[in-house]
Scaffold this active site. Structure first.
Site, PDB file in Angstrom:
ATOM      1  N   SER A 178       0.416  -1.194   0.040  1.00 15.28           N
ATOM      2  CA  SER A 178      -0.233  -0.408  -0.030  1.00 15.28           C
ATOM      3  C   SER A 178       1.074   0.904  -0.186  1.00 15.28           C
ATOM      4  O   SER A 178       2.020   1.423   0.538  1.00 15.28           O
ATOM      5  CB  SER A 178      -0.399   0.266   1.051  1.00 15.28           C
ATOM      6  OG  SER A 178      -1.754  -1.219   0.862  1.00 15.28           O
ATOM      7  N   GLU A 214      -3.313 -14.177   1.086  1.00 12.80           N
ATOM      8  CA  GLU A 214      -3.014 -13.607   2.075  1.00 12.80           C
ATOM      9  C   GLU A 214      -4.941 -13.540   2.449  1.00 12.80           C
ATOM     10  O   GLU A 214      -4.718 -13.717   3.665  1.00 12.80           O
ATOM     11  CB  GLU A 214      -3.023 -12.170   1.836  1.00 12.80           C
ATOM     12  CG  GLU A 214      -3.482 -11.134   2.982  1.00 12.80           C
ATOM     13  CD  GLU A 214      -2.545 -10.026   2.341  1.00 12.80           C
ATOM     14  OE1 GLU A 214      -2.825  -9.070   3.641  1.00 12.80           O
ATOM     15  OE2 GLU A 214      -2.878  -9.616   1.451  1.00 12.80           O
ATOM     16  N   GLU A 234     -15.489  -4.535  -1.112  1.00 11.46           N
ATOM     17  CA  GLU A 234     -16.131  -4.565  -1.901  1.00 11.46           C
ATOM     18  C   GLU A 234     -15.453  -4.640  -3.398  1.00 11.46           C
ATOM     19  O   GLU A 234     -16.152  -4.842  -4.597  1.00 11.46           O
ATOM     20  CB  GLU A 234     -16.407  -3.166  -2.129  1.00 11.46           C
ATOM     21  CG  GLU A 234     -17.192  -1.986  -0.765  1.00 11.46           C
ATOM     22  CD  GLU A 234     -16.703  -1.692   0.034  1.00 11.46           C
ATOM     23  OE1 GLU A 234     -17.611  -0.964   0.813  1.00 11.46           O
ATOM     24  OE2 GLU A 234     -15.170  -2.481   0.510  1.00 11.46           O
TER      25      GLU A 234
END
Length: 398
Positions: free
Chosen positions: A129, A244, A385
């Protein structure tokens, strides 16, 4: 699926229980059950104990030093560890970068990195990230420019869990800015002691130091630390994310947490003067979570029995990620309901917490300390989402 254990599996479970009773210190067990952070030394010692037993990497193939356990044995091991209060093994090395090295790394990389991961000598963190690249990970901007036998890396990673302890970081970096964004990414292994790396803490609302920013300024990384081919890192990243997302299911840990909630609810007296566990609305919520968890357990067993350490979990891993994270959040919400007005005890000074606990033993303030922390579970590993979109496209064909 019949998940009743065979005599051999029951004998294996007994051996796991005996091992846990012998090696897990009471202080570590107490901290784990109370959702308190473990020290680096405590985590490293747990991995060393497992390695000494030959159980350092339950999901690895035997050729890499793994146990050779089947899916049911791995499930039993994780469930018993959670029920007993043993620490979780850190996933970043064992369950995330190691499968990538095993499938895509060179023989030299496998011989160099894997033994130090399984033995607990190296602590890994994840450099995925960035401030502008979270759920849209392919938009990452950290660059790696080839300079002779090295890459020069510049950029910033964020939300990097436990980077303050890490020896190594596996990073996605952009090596070709001229092509479609998914096609210009590479996968690099970077020594955290390399000059130019700065770790800056991100302090959370509970004053915990779990996550960090990692800055990379002209960091020189040997090209030998490139996994696979240059500009093929997106393929390796998706493989890693599949592992993961499977790990996020955390069935054993959720079962242990749910038992704690049920025990506390049995002793908590509601407004009607009866134990909260006898309240119809609470009991309905509890039953729904328990049924969801049972369904997740069966689904998890089916999927992990189909995969091997060298095969990426399919899009079904997104189902595990969505349901596993939602169940974890639901359990922490139930725990907060059990604690009632004492749910906020974790933000009070220690002396007031002790007073509350003495006056109201069922407060179980440690159960609700995870409530806010677990809001993250539906985001990391790919937001829910995004996972639902994957399920619609790749499983339902919508």
């Amino acid at each position: 699926m019949d998940i009743r254990y065979t005599p051999e599996q029951l004998a294996f479970r007994d051996s796991v229980r005996a091992f846990l009773k012998e090696v897990v210190p009471a202080a570590v067990r107490d901290k784990t059950q109370q959702c308190l952070p473990l020290s680096k030394a405590e985590r490293e010692q747990w991995q060393r104990d497992l390695f000494k037993q030959g159980w350092g990497a339950p999901s690895w193939a035997v050729e890499f030093g793994g146990t050779g356990w089947d899916a049911v044995q791995r499930h039993i091991f994780e469930e018993e560890c959670a029920a007993f209060g043993a620490p979780e093994q850190l996933p970043f090395g064992l369950k995330m970068v190691a499968p990538v090295i095993q499938k895509y790394g060179s023989r030299e990389q496998q011989e160099r990195f894997l033994p130090r991961i399984i033995s607990g000598q190296d602590w890994w963190c994840q450099g995925y990230s960035e401030p502008g690249a979270g759920s849209d990970l392919a938009s990452l901007k950290t660059t790696a420019v080839r300079d002779g036998d090295d890459y020069i890396v510049n950029g910033q990673k964020t939300w990097t869990t436990l980077a303050q302890h890490a020896d190594w970081i596996f990073c996605l970096v952009r090596t070709n800015p001229e092509v479609r964004k998914q096609e210009g990414i590479s996968f690099l292994l970077i020594d955290m002691k390399t000059p130019g790396i700065t770790v800056r803490p991100i302090i959370m609302l509970d004053d915990g130091h779990e996550i960090n920013e990692v800055w990379l300024e002209n960091v020189r990384v040997p090209a030998a630390n490139l996994i696979g081919e240059e500009n093929k890192g997106w393929t390796y990243a998706k493989f890693l994310l599949g592992h993961e997302r499977t790990n996020i299911a955390r069935v054993g840990r959720s079962k242990a947490a749910l038992q704690l909630v049920k025990k506390a609810a049995a002793g908590q007296i509601g407004n009607d003067g009866l134990p909260l566990l006898q309240d119809a609305r609470f009991r309905d919520r509890l039953a729904q979570v328990e049924m969801d968890l049972m369904a997740l357990e069966v689904t998890n067993l089916k999927l992990i029995s189909q995969e091997g350490s060298s095969h990426a979990p399919g899009p079904e891993a997104s189902i595990l990620k969505v349901k596993g994270s939602e169940i974890q959040q639901a359990i922490t919400a139930l725990a907060s309901q059990v604690a009632g007005p004492y749910a906020a005890a974790h933000i009070l000074p220690d002396d007031q917490v002790h007073e509350l606990s003495a006056a109201f033993p069922q407060a179980q303030e440690h159960m609700t300390s995870q409530y806010f922390n677990y809001r993250k579970t539906t985001i990391y590993g790919g937001s829910n989402e995004v996972q639902k979109s994957i399920i619609c496209r790749m499983i339902l064909g919508l």
